[in-house]
Design a protein around this motif. Structure first.
Motif, PDB file in Angstrom:
ATOM      1  N   GLY A  16       0.824  -1.214   0.000  1.00  0.00           N
ATOM      2  CA  GLY A  16       0.000   0.000   0.000  1.00  0.00           C
ATOM      3  C   GLY A  16       0.855   1.260   0.000  1.00  0.00           C
ATOM      4  O   GLY A  16       0.558   2.220  -0.713  1.00  0.00           O
ATOM      5  N   GLU A 127     -10.857   0.804   9.607  1.00  0.00           N
ATOM      6  CA  GLU A 127     -11.010  -0.551   9.077  1.00  0.00           C
ATOM      7  C   GLU A 127     -12.085  -0.593   8.000  1.00  0.00           C
ATOM      8  O   GLU A 127     -13.254  -0.272   8.260  1.00  0.00           O
ATOM      9  CB  GLU A 127     -11.395  -1.510  10.219  1.00  0.00           C
ATOM     10  N   TRP A 215      14.937 -20.158  10.725  1.00  0.00           N
ATOM     11  CA  TRP A 215      15.608 -18.947  10.245  1.00  0.00           C
ATOM     12  C   TRP A 215      16.222 -18.193  11.422  1.00  0.00           C
ATOM     13  O   TRP A 215      15.718 -18.285  12.548  1.00  0.00           O
ATOM     14  CB  TRP A 215      14.638 -18.037   9.480  1.00  0.00           C
TER      15      TRP A 215
HETATM   16  P1  FAD Z   1       0.850  -6.388   5.181  1.00  0.00           P
HETATM   17  O1  FAD Z   1       2.259  -6.109   5.503  1.00  0.00           O
HETATM   18  O2  FAD Z   1       0.191  -7.527   5.888  1.00  0.00           O
HETATM   19  O3  FAD Z   1       0.016  -5.059   5.392  1.00  0.00           O
HETATM   20  C1  FAD Z   1      -1.382  -5.052   5.212  1.00  0.00           C
HETATM   21  C2  FAD Z   1      -1.999  -3.956   6.065  1.00  0.00           C
HETATM   22  O4  FAD Z   1      -3.410  -3.928   5.802  1.00  0.00           O
HETATM   23  C3  FAD Z   1      -1.856  -4.209   7.569  1.00  0.00           C
HETATM   24  O5  FAD Z   1      -1.188  -3.136   8.191  1.00  0.00           O
HETATM   25  C4  FAD Z   1      -3.285  -4.384   8.063  1.00  0.00           C
HETATM   26  O6  FAD Z   1      -3.499  -3.844   9.362  1.00  0.00           O
HETATM   27  C5  FAD Z   1      -4.089  -3.638   7.014  1.00  0.00           C
HETATM   28  N1  FAD Z   1      -5.476  -4.112   6.924  1.00  0.00           N
HETATM   29  C6  FAD Z   1      -5.928  -5.390   7.006  1.00  0.00           C
HETATM   30  N2  FAD Z   1      -7.273  -5.417   6.915  1.00  0.00           N
HETATM   31  C7  FAD Z   1      -7.679  -4.126   6.770  1.00  0.00           C
HETATM   32  C8  FAD Z   1      -8.943  -3.510   6.623  1.00  0.00           C
HETATM   33  N3  FAD Z   1     -10.090  -4.216   6.651  1.00  0.00           N
HETATM   34  N4  FAD Z   1      -8.988  -2.157   6.494  1.00  0.00           N
HETATM   35  C9  FAD Z   1      -7.840  -1.411   6.488  1.00  0.00           C
HETATM   36  N5  FAD Z   1      -6.616  -1.961   6.637  1.00  0.00           N
HETATM   37  C10 FAD Z   1      -6.528  -3.302   6.761  1.00  0.00           C
HETATM   38  N6  FAD Z   1       8.410 -11.544   3.641  1.00  0.00           N
HETATM   39  C11 FAD Z   1       9.656 -11.077   3.390  1.00  0.00           C
HETATM   40  O7  FAD Z   1       9.808 -10.250   2.481  1.00  0.00           O
HETATM   41  N7  FAD Z   1      10.722 -11.489   4.123  1.00  0.00           N
HETATM   42  C12 FAD Z   1      10.629 -12.412   5.124  1.00  0.00           C
HETATM   43  O8  FAD Z   1      11.619 -12.749   5.771  1.00  0.00           O
HETATM   44  C13 FAD Z   1       9.340 -12.959   5.381  1.00  0.00           C
HETATM   45  N8  FAD Z   1       9.156 -13.859   6.369  1.00  0.00           N
HETATM   46  C14 FAD Z   1       7.912 -14.365   6.609  1.00  0.00           C
HETATM   47  C15 FAD Z   1       7.745 -15.346   7.597  1.00  0.00           C
HETATM   48  C16 FAD Z   1       6.493 -15.899   7.810  1.00  0.00           C
HETATM   49  C17 FAD Z   1       6.340 -16.979   8.847  1.00  0.00           C
HETATM   50  C18 FAD Z   1       5.370 -15.461   7.048  1.00  0.00           C
HETATM   51  C19 FAD Z   1       4.022 -16.048   7.277  1.00  0.00           C
HETATM   52  C20 FAD Z   1       5.528 -14.478   6.094  1.00  0.00           C
HETATM   53  C21 FAD Z   1       6.786 -13.919   5.851  1.00  0.00           C
HETATM   54  N9  FAD Z   1       6.965 -12.925   4.884  1.00  0.00           N
HETATM   55  C22 FAD Z   1       8.230 -12.480   4.617  1.00  0.00           C
HETATM   56  C23 FAD Z   1       5.832 -12.390   4.102  1.00  0.00           C
HETATM   57  C24 FAD Z   1       5.390 -10.985   4.577  1.00  0.00           C
HETATM   58  O9  FAD Z   1       4.880 -11.068   5.886  1.00  0.00           O
HETATM   59  C25 FAD Z   1       4.287 -10.439   3.661  1.00  0.00           C
HETATM   60  O10 FAD Z   1       4.454 -10.888   2.358  1.00  0.00           O
HETATM   61  C26 FAD Z   1       4.224  -8.906   3.615  1.00  0.00           C
HETATM   62  O11 FAD Z   1       4.017  -8.388   4.901  1.00  0.00           O
HETATM   63  C27 FAD Z   1       3.117  -8.451   2.672  1.00  0.00           C
HETATM   64  O12 FAD Z   1       2.989  -7.054   2.686  1.00  0.00           O
HETATM   65  P2  FAD Z   1       1.570  -6.390   2.336  1.00  0.00           P
HETATM   66  O13 FAD Z   1       1.792  -4.949   2.179  1.00  0.00           O
HETATM   67  O14 FAD Z   1       0.922  -7.117   1.231  1.00  0.00           O
HETATM   68  O15 FAD Z   1       0.665  -6.699   3.630  1.00  0.00           O
END
Ligand code: FAD
Length: 413
Positions: A16, A127, A215
């Motif tokens: 985002g 939210e 890890w």
């Molecule tokens: P997010 O970082 O999850 O952000 C989404 C945001 O949306 C959140 O802040 C949330 O509060 C908000 N949100 C949710 N619902 C709503 C709603 N209804 N209204 C408004 N806001 C909302 N990735 C790496 O790059 N390196 C790593 O080492 C790594 N290790 C991992 C280890 C594990 C065990 C797991 C499960 C995942 C790992 N990942 C890693 C993956 C990583 O966590 C995600 O891919 C990454 O955080 C995705 O980013 P994003 O912006 O899509 O979502």
């Protein structure tokens, strides 16, 4: 009163923030609705060099540089007494040769708040609860921290809600992952006796006959993230006694032994289960999904934030073109492109668990050219089709692993 925007971004994580910042810098009126108030915890701390391209293009990288996160210049993979280290300055694709390991609470806050400085209207504690999309306008309903219900409308919506998966839930876009349900158990530790070897890069240690791995991700403040990944039942069992077994178990790894004691846990170990998910479609009338709300495969190669920032950037650029009146083919220009990269990583993730990838990297004399090409995949450059380990990913790992196994059998015969 309904407020009007050009673009509404749901979620202020890396996907985002990148999209919002890029579009705000082009002077679009961008609203970011974020459920939590940052800083908030999220797992996913080891970045890949490729994500630096998107942070840079979105105008976010200088703010992150200022913070002085732990520099990461490679990744180490271990299995029993075998070791293979990759260094990103020795890779095939001409790209970034380093990145960071970050505590996501801080990193995500820096990105989101820099996106706001770049012009986006960032609102925490909001939210999203309902969304309506049509050809003309998109309407979003959201709940504020004080329980109030508000409405905003826009020309386009980006679902960057990560594990929240707002549109996959509301529009029934979810699809099970092709991978089996795995889980992770993790904590942060004060790293009292960090070895020089373990001081900067991530290391991953395979065990349980390739079905599990651990890890260790060192941070610049002397703390380290440690977690294990494995079949869901295995992780549930490890967590069942308040994670006592987990704390004992991590000490059995040579590189971790003696580095942490009972009092050094920064929080009680946490579990996350069944995180691999897919979607039927990544776009529709007036909306697009980015980051984890599309597909999440597996954490083994730390690709999550790279996909989040890449998809945030790809979607923002297409929205800009569409709002300027250009025709955009979302299927080929977004979904097919995204899936190409995802499919490369899918092959490598499958190859990690079925042993092909490990056979290749743990062979005694890995060909240096091959190692460079694999290194670029591990750096996140999965759209560089001049790299044979990208272009022919669906056959090359299995074929090479087979050749290595035959040679090793011949040697021992
Ligand atoms: P997010 O970082 O999850 O952000 C989404 C945001 O949306 C959140 O802040 C949330 O509060 C908000 N949100 C949710 N619902 C709503 C709603 N209804 N209204 C408004 N806001 C909302 N990735 C790496 O790059 N390196 C790593 O080492 C790594 N290790 C991992 C280890 C594990 C065990 C797991 C499960 C995942 C790992 N990942 C890693 C993956 C990583 O966590 C995600 O891919 C990454 O955080 C995705 O980013 P994003 O912006 O899509 O979502």
């Amino acid at each position: 009163m309904t407020e009007s925007f050009d673009i509404i971004v749901m979620g202020a994580g890396p996907s985002g923030a990148v999209a919002a910042s890029y579009l705000a810098r082009l002077n679009y009126k961008v609203l970011i609705l974020e459920k939590e108030t940052f800083p908030r915890f999220v797992i996913g701390e080891s970045l890949l060099p490729c994500c630096m391209e998107y942070l840079d293009e979105a105008g976010l990288i200088d703010a992150v540089k200022e913070r002085g996160f732990q520099v990461k210049s490679g990744a180490g993979f271990y299995r029993e007494d075998k070791r293979c280290e990759f260094f990103f300055d020795d890779q095939y694709t001409k790209g970034w040769t380093w990145t960071w390991q970050v505590k996501r609470a801080e990193f995500d806050q820096i990105l989101a708040e820099q996106a706001a400085k770049n012009g986006a209207d960032l609102r925490y504690g909001c939210e999203v609860t309902a969304v309506q999309c049509s050809k003309e306008k998109q309407t979003v309903q959201y709940k504020t921290k004080d329980g109030g219900l508000k409405t905003a409308e826009a020309l386009f919506i980006i679902d960057a809600s990560g594990y929240g998966r707002v549109l996959p839930r509301l529009f029934d876009l979810g699809k099970p992952s092709s991978f089996k349900a795995r889980g992770a158990l993790f904590s942060h530790f004060i790293d009292v006796k960090r070895t020089p070897e373990a001081s900067s890069n991530i290391f991953v240690h395979s065990f349980n006959n390739n079905s599990s791995w651990i890890w260790a991700i060192p941070f610049s403040d002397g703390t380290t993230s440690v977690g294990i990944v494995g079949d869901q039942e295995y992780i549930q069992d490890m967590a069942s006694d308040g994670a006592v077994q987990f704390k004992e178990f991590i000490r059995t790894f040579e590189d971790l032994n003696g580095r942490f004691d009972e009092s050094s846990y920064l929080f009680e170990p946490r579990t996350i289960l069944g995180y691999s998910v897919g979607v039927k479609s990544t776009f529709g009338e007036g909306y697009v999904l980015a980051g984890n709300s599309t597909e999440f495969l597996d954490p083994i190669f730390s690709s999550g934030v790279t996909f989040a920032t890449a998809s945030g950037m790809f979607s923002a650029k297409l929205i800009d073109r569409q709002l300027r009146g250009e025709q955009v083919d979302w299927q080929t220009e977004y979904e097919d492109k995204l899936r190409k990269g995802i499919d490369v990583f899918r092959t490598y993730v499958a190859g990690w668990y079925n042993g092909d990838f490990q056979t290749i990297i743990f062979t005694e004399n890995i060909n240096p050219e091959i190692k460079k090409q694999i290194c670029s995949v591990l750096a996140g450059y999965v759209w560089d089709e001049t790299n044979p380990f990208v272009k022919k990913h669906d056959s090359i790992l299995a074929t090479l692993a087979q050749v290595i196994r035959i040679k090793e059998r011949e040697k021992t015969a």
